[in-house]
Write a protein that holds these residues in place. Structure first.
Motif, PDB file in Angstrom:
ATOM      1  N   UNK A  10      60.202  44.047  11.154  1.00  0.00           N
ATOM      2  CA  UNK A  10      58.698  43.691  11.205  1.00  0.00           C
ATOM      3  C   UNK A  10      58.435  42.477  11.944  1.00  0.00           C
ATOM      4  N   UNK A  11      59.360  41.920  12.612  1.00  0.00           N
ATOM      5  CA  UNK A  11      58.905  40.558  13.142  1.00  0.00           C
ATOM      6  C   UNK A  11      59.736  40.385  14.605  1.00  0.00           C
ATOM      7  N   UNK A  12      59.119  39.477  15.322  1.00  0.00           N
ATOM      8  CA  UNK A  12      59.812  39.477  16.602  1.00  0.00           C
ATOM      9  C   UNK A  12      60.101  37.866  16.727  1.00  0.00           C
ATOM     10  N   UNK A  13      61.141  37.464  17.298  1.00  0.00           N
ATOM     11  CA  UNK A  13      61.391  35.917  17.345  1.00  0.00           C
ATOM     12  C   UNK A  13      61.899  35.677  18.795  1.00  0.00           C
ATOM     13  N   UNK A  70      77.539  44.075   2.829  1.00  0.00           N
ATOM     14  CA  UNK A  70      76.678  43.543   3.913  1.00  0.00           C
ATOM     15  C   UNK A  70      77.380  43.617   5.187  1.00  0.00           C
ATOM     16  N   UNK A  71      78.943  43.848   5.454  1.00  0.00           N
ATOM     17  CA  UNK A  71      79.537  43.908   6.625  1.00  0.00           C
ATOM     18  C   UNK A  71      79.194  45.108   7.538  1.00  0.00           C
ATOM     19  N   UNK A  72      78.913  44.644   8.856  1.00  0.00           N
ATOM     20  CA  UNK A  72      78.512  45.830   9.714  1.00  0.00           C
ATOM     21  C   UNK A  72      79.097  45.693  10.907  1.00  0.00           C
ATOM     22  N   UNK A  73      79.058  46.708  11.912  1.00  0.00           N
ATOM     23  CA  UNK A  73      79.639  46.408  13.076  1.00  0.00           C
ATOM     24  C   UNK A  73      78.762  45.933  14.239  1.00  0.00           C
ATOM     25  N   UNK A  74      77.722  45.469  13.715  1.00  0.00           N
ATOM     26  CA  UNK A  74      76.503  44.834  14.537  1.00  0.00           C
ATOM     27  C   UNK A  74      77.188  43.786  15.771  1.00  0.00           C
ATOM     28  N   UNK A  86      66.385  43.123   8.714  1.00  0.00           N
ATOM     29  CA  UNK A  86      67.294  44.020   9.337  1.00  0.00           C
ATOM     30  C   UNK A  86      66.873  43.831  11.003  1.00  0.00           C
ATOM     31  N   UNK A  87      68.171  43.501  11.644  1.00  0.00           N
ATOM     32  CA  UNK A  87      67.701  43.355  13.097  1.00  0.00           C
ATOM     33  C   UNK A  87      67.958  44.578  14.076  1.00  0.00           C
ATOM     34  N   UNK A  88      66.934  44.789  14.707  1.00  0.00           N
ATOM     35  CA  UNK A  88      67.035  46.071  15.426  1.00  0.00           C
ATOM     36  C   UNK A  88      67.064  45.994  16.929  1.00  0.00           C
ATOM     37  N   UNK A  89      66.976  44.877  17.624  1.00  0.00           N
ATOM     38  CA  UNK A  89      67.114  44.718  18.904  1.00  0.00           C
ATOM     39  C   UNK A  89      67.220  43.296  19.433  1.00  0.00           C
ATOM     40  N   UNK A  90      68.097  43.164  20.485  1.00  0.00           N
ATOM     41  CA  UNK A  90      68.426  41.831  20.914  1.00  0.00           C
ATOM     42  C   UNK A  90      67.862  41.959  22.745  1.00  0.00           C
ATOM     43  N   UNK A  96      66.176  34.334  24.412  1.00  0.00           N
ATOM     44  CA  UNK A  96      66.595  35.661  23.713  1.00  0.00           C
ATOM     45  C   UNK A  96      65.441  35.896  22.961  1.00  0.00           C
ATOM     46  N   UNK A  97      65.118  37.389  22.737  1.00  0.00           N
ATOM     47  CA  UNK A  97      64.096  37.904  21.852  1.00  0.00           C
ATOM     48  C   UNK A  97      64.773  38.740  20.670  1.00  0.00           C
ATOM     49  N   UNK A  98      64.663  38.447  19.717  1.00  0.00           N
ATOM     50  CA  UNK A  98      65.134  39.310  18.515  1.00  0.00           C
ATOM     51  C   UNK A  98      64.222  40.036  17.865  1.00  0.00           C
ATOM     52  N   UNK A  99      64.494  41.401  17.806  1.00  0.00           N
ATOM     53  CA  UNK A  99      63.240  42.110  16.992  1.00  0.00           C
ATOM     54  C   UNK A  99      63.910  42.489  15.606  1.00  0.00           C
ATOM     55  N   UNK A 100      63.219  42.403  14.536  1.00  0.00           N
ATOM     56  CA  UNK A 100      63.504  42.733  13.450  1.00  0.00           C
ATOM     57  C   UNK A 100      62.588  43.830  13.007  1.00  0.00           C
TER      58      UNK A 100
END
Ligand SMILES: Cc1cc2nc3c(=O)[nH]c(=O)nc-3n(C[C@H](O)[C@H](O)[C@H](O)COP(=O)(O)OP(=O)(O)OC[C@H]3O[C@@H](n4cnc5c(N)ncnc54)[C@H](O)[C@@H]3O)c2cc1C
Length: 242
Positions: free
Chosen positions: A131-134, A152-156, A114-118, A125-129
């Protein structure tokens, strides 16, 4: 497909998906047989405010490229009306083939992510899920459209576009049946299940194919095609004796 192409170029690729398994929409596509290509693909077949985009996108990956991919994986297929190509067997063969090719070029998948923030920095780019950070040099957002949220479709993708001030053309349903008002529904209820060759049209566009009467309204290929051009309030003309 994007992950595969990036992997082929030698990029280190990680795919993050909140779904539990890959390609759920491919699995239900084409009634489970996936209409994976068409022999006659032209830029005019696509609805886009920038027709030049369709030209360059199609030139860079043609129907012959996908047919080559299908043949390389020994997936048997057949042609239906208007050059549409479907698998003889299940659409899962396409998901399996994509996953196999991705594996061969070292693409790594993380499902249930689950991605929380970009966050965008100057050169990364930093992608935060949850429990992890990429961190990565490039980021591709391929979170799809809004249809069928229960797989699984979402307005993300739209939210990210907003975050980066990318203009959004308001999404609307396309390739969908039309529902009738109660009065018309009752009037046509005896025809439910019957398909007729008809011409359906709006001001600037028309299609001649089957129209199917359903218990909710109208469906069939002619209506599905027209739905992509229809806006609420517009009159649809139907000629049942073209
Ligand atoms: C019923 C149906 C039948 C169809 N039949 C055909 C057909 O026969 N032929 C054809 O060419 N097309 C068909 N389509 C259209 C086709 O399925 C889509 O165009 C295609 O799947 C789009 O691919 P995509 O990778 O952009 O998005 P998707 O396939 O929707 O993939 C998006 C991925 O992003 C993930 N995701 C979404 N939000 C998040 C988030 N917040 N965090 C992490 N991951 C997220 C999803 O879990 C999903 O795995 C059909 C569509 C439907 C609904």
């Amino acid at each position: 497909m994007c992950a595969l192409e990036a992997g082929k170029r030698g990029r280190k690729v990680l795919v993050l998906d909140h779904a539990k398994k890959p390609g759920s929409k491919i699995l239900i596509s084409g009634g489970g047989s996936c209409n994976f290509a068409n022999y006659y693909v032209e830029p005019e077949n696509f609805i886009c405010s920038n027709p030049h985009f369709c030209k360059s996108a199609i030139n860079r990956y043609t129907q012959w490229d996908i047919i080559e991919f299908i043949n390389r994986h020994n997936i048997s297929f057949h042609e239906r009306e208007h050059g549409q190509l479907f698998c003889d067997g299940k659409a899962s063969q396409i998901v399996d083939a994509l996953m196999l090719d991705c594996k061969q070029v070292g693409v790594v998948f993380e499902f249930g992510s689950e991605i929380e923030e970009i966050i965008r920095f100057d050169s990364s780019f930093v992608v935060k899920s949850s429990n992890k950070k990429y961190e990565s040099e490039s980021l591709v957002v391929a979170t799809g459209g809004l249809s069928i949220p229960n797989i699984g479709a979402s307005p993300f993708g739209y939210k990210i576009a907003e975050q980066f001030n990318i203009p959004i053309i308001s999404p609307k349903a396309g390739l969908v049946p039309l529902t009738l008002h109660n009065q018309d529904k009752e009037r046509f209820s005896d025809l439910s299940g019957i398909a007729v060759d008809a011409t359906v049209g709006l001001k600037d566009v028309s299609f001649r194919e089957n129209v199917l009467f359903t218990h909710r309204g109208l469906s069939g290929p002619a209506i599905l095609q027209l739905s992509s051009y229809w806006n609420p309030g517009e009159t649809v003309e139907i000629d049942l004796l073209p």
